[in-house]
Design a protein around this motif. Structure first.
Motif, short mmCIF file in Angstrom:
data_model
loop_
_atom_site.label_atom_id
_atom_site.label_comp_id
_atom_site.label_asym_id
_atom_site.label_seq_id
_atom_site.Cartn_x
_atom_site.Cartn_y
_atom_site.Cartn_z
N LEU A 52 0.82 -1.26 0.06
CA LEU A 52 0.03 0.20 -0.08
C LEU A 52 0.82 1.25 0.23
CD1 LEU A 52 -2.86 -0.55 2.39
CD2 LEU A 52 -2.98 -0.50 -0.11
N VAL A 53 0.66 2.12 -0.92
CA VAL A 53 1.49 3.42 -1.15
C VAL A 53 0.43 4.39 -0.37
CG1 VAL A 53 2.55 5.08 -2.54
CG2 VAL A 53 2.77 2.52 -2.98
N SER A 54 0.79 5.00 0.73
CA SER A 54 -0.04 5.87 1.39
C SER A 54 0.35 7.21 0.96
CB SER A 54 0.26 5.80 3.04
OG SER A 54 -0.37 6.80 3.47
N LEU A 55 -0.52 7.89 0.66
CA LEU A 55 -0.22 9.73 0.44
C LEU A 55 -0.49 10.46 1.64
CD1 LEU A 55 -2.39 9.64 -3.20
CD2 LEU A 55 0.05 9.06 -2.73
N ALA A 56 -0.74 9.73 2.64
CA ALA A 56 -0.84 10.73 3.77
C ALA A 56 0.08 11.79 4.36
CB ALA A 56 -1.15 9.77 5.20
N ARG A 57 1.42 11.42 3.93
CA ARG A 57 2.45 12.52 4.06
C ARG A 57 2.95 13.37 2.93
NH1 ARG A 57 6.51 9.11 8.47
NH2 ARG A 57 4.44 8.29 9.76
N VAL A 58 2.19 13.35 1.80
CA VAL A 58 2.44 14.02 0.65
C VAL A 58 1.55 15.39 1.14
CG1 VAL A 58 2.70 14.05 -1.71
CG2 VAL A 58 2.92 11.88 -0.72
N GLU A 59 2.47 16.37 1.68
CA GLU A 59 1.65 17.60 1.72
C GLU A 59 1.20 18.26 0.66
OE1 GLU A 59 3.76 19.71 4.62
OE2 GLU A 59 4.20 18.25 6.13
N GLU A 60 2.19 18.22 -0.21
CA GLU A 60 1.74 18.79 -1.59
C GLU A 60 0.37 18.65 -1.95
OE1 GLU A 60 4.76 17.56 -4.87
OE2 GLU A 60 4.99 16.61 -2.90
N LEU A 61 -0.50 17.59 -1.70
CA LEU A 61 -1.67 17.11 -2.17
C LEU A 61 -2.96 17.87 -1.26
CD1 LEU A 61 -1.10 13.30 -3.09
CD2 LEU A 61 -0.82 15.35 -4.69
N THR A 62 -2.46 18.39 -0.43
CA THR A 62 -3.58 18.89 0.53
C THR A 62 -3.75 20.58 0.48
OG1 THR A 62 -3.08 17.18 1.86
CG2 THR A 62 -4.40 19.03 2.87
N GLY A 63 -5.10 20.83 0.34
CA GLY A 63 -5.42 22.37 0.41
C GLY A 63 -6.42 22.87 -0.51
N ILE A 64 -6.83 23.91 -0.43
CA ILE A 64 -7.92 24.51 -1.39
C ILE A 64 -7.40 25.70 -1.36
CG2 ILE A 64 -10.50 25.33 -1.45
CD1 ILE A 64 -10.93 22.81 0.78
N THR A 65 -7.23 26.21 -2.85
CA THR A 65 -6.80 27.58 -2.99
C THR A 65 -7.66 28.02 -4.25
OG1 THR A 65 -5.41 26.24 -4.74
CG2 THR A 65 -4.59 27.26 -2.55
N ALA A 66 -7.92 29.49 -4.16
CA ALA A 66 -8.68 29.95 -5.38
C ALA A 66 -7.77 30.17 -6.61
CB ALA A 66 -8.98 31.42 -4.86
N THR A 67 -8.39 30.07 -7.69
CA THR A 67 -7.47 30.21 -8.92
C THR A 67 -8.03 31.45 -9.75
OG1 THR A 67 -9.15 28.63 -10.10
CG2 THR A 67 -7.25 27.73 -9.11
N ASP A 68 -6.98 31.93 -10.53
CA ASP A 68 -7.21 33.15 -11.34
C ASP A 68 -8.47 33.13 -12.08
OD1 ASP A 68 -4.75 33.95 -10.07
OD2 ASP A 68 -3.69 33.56 -11.79
N ASP A 69 -8.96 32.04 -12.40
CA ASP A 69 -10.31 32.00 -13.55
C ASP A 69 -11.37 32.37 -12.71
OD1 ASP A 69 -10.17 29.57 -12.15
OD2 ASP A 69 -10.44 28.37 -14.07
N GLY A 70 -11.35 32.70 -11.21
CA GLY A 70 -12.56 32.57 -10.53
C GLY A 70 -13.25 31.30 -9.88
N GLY A 71 -12.35 30.46 -10.37
CA GLY A 71 -12.50 28.95 -9.61
C GLY A 71 -11.74 28.67 -8.52
N PHE A 72 -11.65 27.26 -8.25
CA PHE A 72 -10.55 26.94 -7.25
C PHE A 72 -10.02 25.48 -7.33
CE2 PHE A 72 -14.93 25.88 -6.13
CZ PHE A 72 -14.87 24.71 -5.77
N ASP A 73 -8.94 25.25 -6.82
CA ASP A 73 -8.30 23.90 -6.84
C ASP A 73 -8.48 23.37 -5.48
OD1 ASP A 73 -7.52 24.06 -9.46
OD2 ASP A 73 -5.34 24.45 -8.98
#
Ligand SMILES: Cc1cc2nc3c(=O)[nH]c(=O)nc-3n(C[C@H](O)[C@H](O)[C@H](O)COP(=O)(O)OP(=O)(O)OC[C@H]3O[C@@H](n4cnc5c(N)ncnc54)[C@H](O)[C@@H]3O)c2cc1C
Ligand code: SF4
Length: 340
Positions: A52-73
């Motif tokens: 099992l490859v856990s992604l729990a420690r891959v910090e770059e995959l976490t978070g919510i950010t507004a994007t320039d097109d008025g949407g979000f990631d």
């Protein structure tokens, strides 16, 4: 007590490390995010990965950010609880926040991730059972057997897509970013679903879902999610529907979408919704008629099967009820719609 089988757990700290491990172990490896679906399935011997490859420690995959097109990631490892609580998501795509707020119960939403929900295995009452239970029935096409218990004589698995976030993300035209070693692709969320209950997602070996992009919604955006389930506190959907409306300054609907889940192997986009609602002023006598037209169209297009629990005839009768309620909740901004 059901025990987990033995496996090797790898916990890389970078996306590159995770991709390299998947590349190295090939078919013997699976990704684990929150583990709220995969680990119970492993206890039921539905999946038997060696690594099992856990992604729990891959910090770059976490978070919510507004994007320039008025949407979000949204990073794929962002928890369902964080998506549901995000003011940005609530404002820009309320149906997505509402769908996540109704998934499972509070503990599972704290562990479970949006990426894991999008890539959730299909569900069936003859499949999501212990090995002992499945063996007594002679197994089934999806795992270990040769027959289907939902469609007599059927040669195709019709286990149901049961992920609440799927119709919500479809209704707001989200796209998904997948990465594997030296490769990256961004695809519309609709394009990954397959009409096959055994594997209902077009994901390549070694790929990680890294990011979900929700674009700016046209017009004044309104949205809501509706979910039929047995218990208000925790349950997979017996039927789920997501509504998106675009409204102009005069309160006239300029575009509309309804997507649904917990029917067949893939979530579906209902037809003739925009045609019925476009050009209709909210609150006018025509609006009432148009809502009924959409509810009737949903009844015709949504045919629940005996794949997930709940009487299929009852579930079908509830389709127009939930589509209608969810449309009105989107108009009034008072979703989500669910049984309490
Ligand atoms: C009691 C109970 C009730 C539940 N109720 C609901 C419900 O109402 N609605 C609902 O939708 N779900 C429900 N779930 C299922 C589950 O909790 C959620 O779907 C959750 O979002 C799964 O996310 P996870 O991070 O735990 O995924 P995991 O279990 O870690 O993974 C699920 C699958 O996705 C793959 N995967 C995960 N992340 C990635 C990635 N980034 N890239 C590639 N592959 C990936 C895994 O390999 C696995 O195949 C319920 C579960 C339980 C136990
Ligand atoms: S629909 Fe259910 S019973 Fe039929 S093959 Fe799929 S999982 Fe098995």
């Amino acid at each position: 007590m059901l025990r987990l089988p033995t496996f090797d757990l790898q916990e890389p700290k970078s996306l590159y490390g995770a991709l390299a491990l998947l590349d190295e172990h090939g078919k013997n490896a699976m990704i684990v995010a929150g583990g709220t679906d995969l680990l119970p399935n492993m206890k039921h011997k539905l999946f038997e990965p060696e690594v099992l490859v856990s992604l729990a420690r891959v910090e770059e995959l976490t978070g919510i950010t507004a994007t320039d097109d008025g949407g979000f990631d949204i990073g794929a490892m962002t928890t369902l609880a964080d998506v549901a609580a995000s003011e940005l998501v609530q404002q820009r795509a309320p149906a997505v926040a509402q769908a996540c707020s109704l998934i499972a119960g509070p503990q599972l939403r704290t562990m479970g991730t949006l990426g894991g929900n999008i890539l959730l295995d299909t569900r069936c009452q003859w499949y999501n059972q212990t090995y002992f239970w499945r063996e007594a029935l002679g197994f089934c096409l999806k795992k270990d057997g040769t027959a289907c218990h939902v469609v007599e004589g059927g040669q195709k698995c019709v286990a149901a897509a049961s992920n609440d976030s799927a119709p919500a993300l479809m209704s707001v035209n989200a796209s998904l970013v997948f990465e594997r070693l030296n490769e990256r692709r961004e695809v519309p969320v609709d394009s990954i679903w397959l009409a096959d209950g055994i594997v209902n997602k077009d994901v390549k070996p070694g790929e990680i879902l890294t990011r979900i992009h929700v674009p700016a919604q046209p017009g004044e955006h309104r949205g809501a999610y509706g979910k039929l389930r047995d218990r208000g506190s925790i349950d997979f959907p017996l039927f789920g529907c997501s509504v998106r409306l675009a409204v102009d300054d005069a309160n006239v609907i300029t575009d509309a979408e309804v997507c649904a889940v917990a029917l067949v192997a893939r979530p579906i986009r209902l037809k003739n919704v925009a045609e019925a609602l476009r050009g209709v002023a909210i609150g006018s006598p025509e609006f009432e008629v148009a809502v009924q037209v959409v509810a009737d169209a949903a009844y015709k297009q949504c045919r629940p099967m005996d794949n997930v629990p709940g009487d299929k005839d009852y579930r079908r009768e509830m389709v127009p009820v939930y589509v209608r309620r969810t449309l009105l909740a989107a108009v009034n901004g008072d979703g989500p719609v669910h049984h309490v």
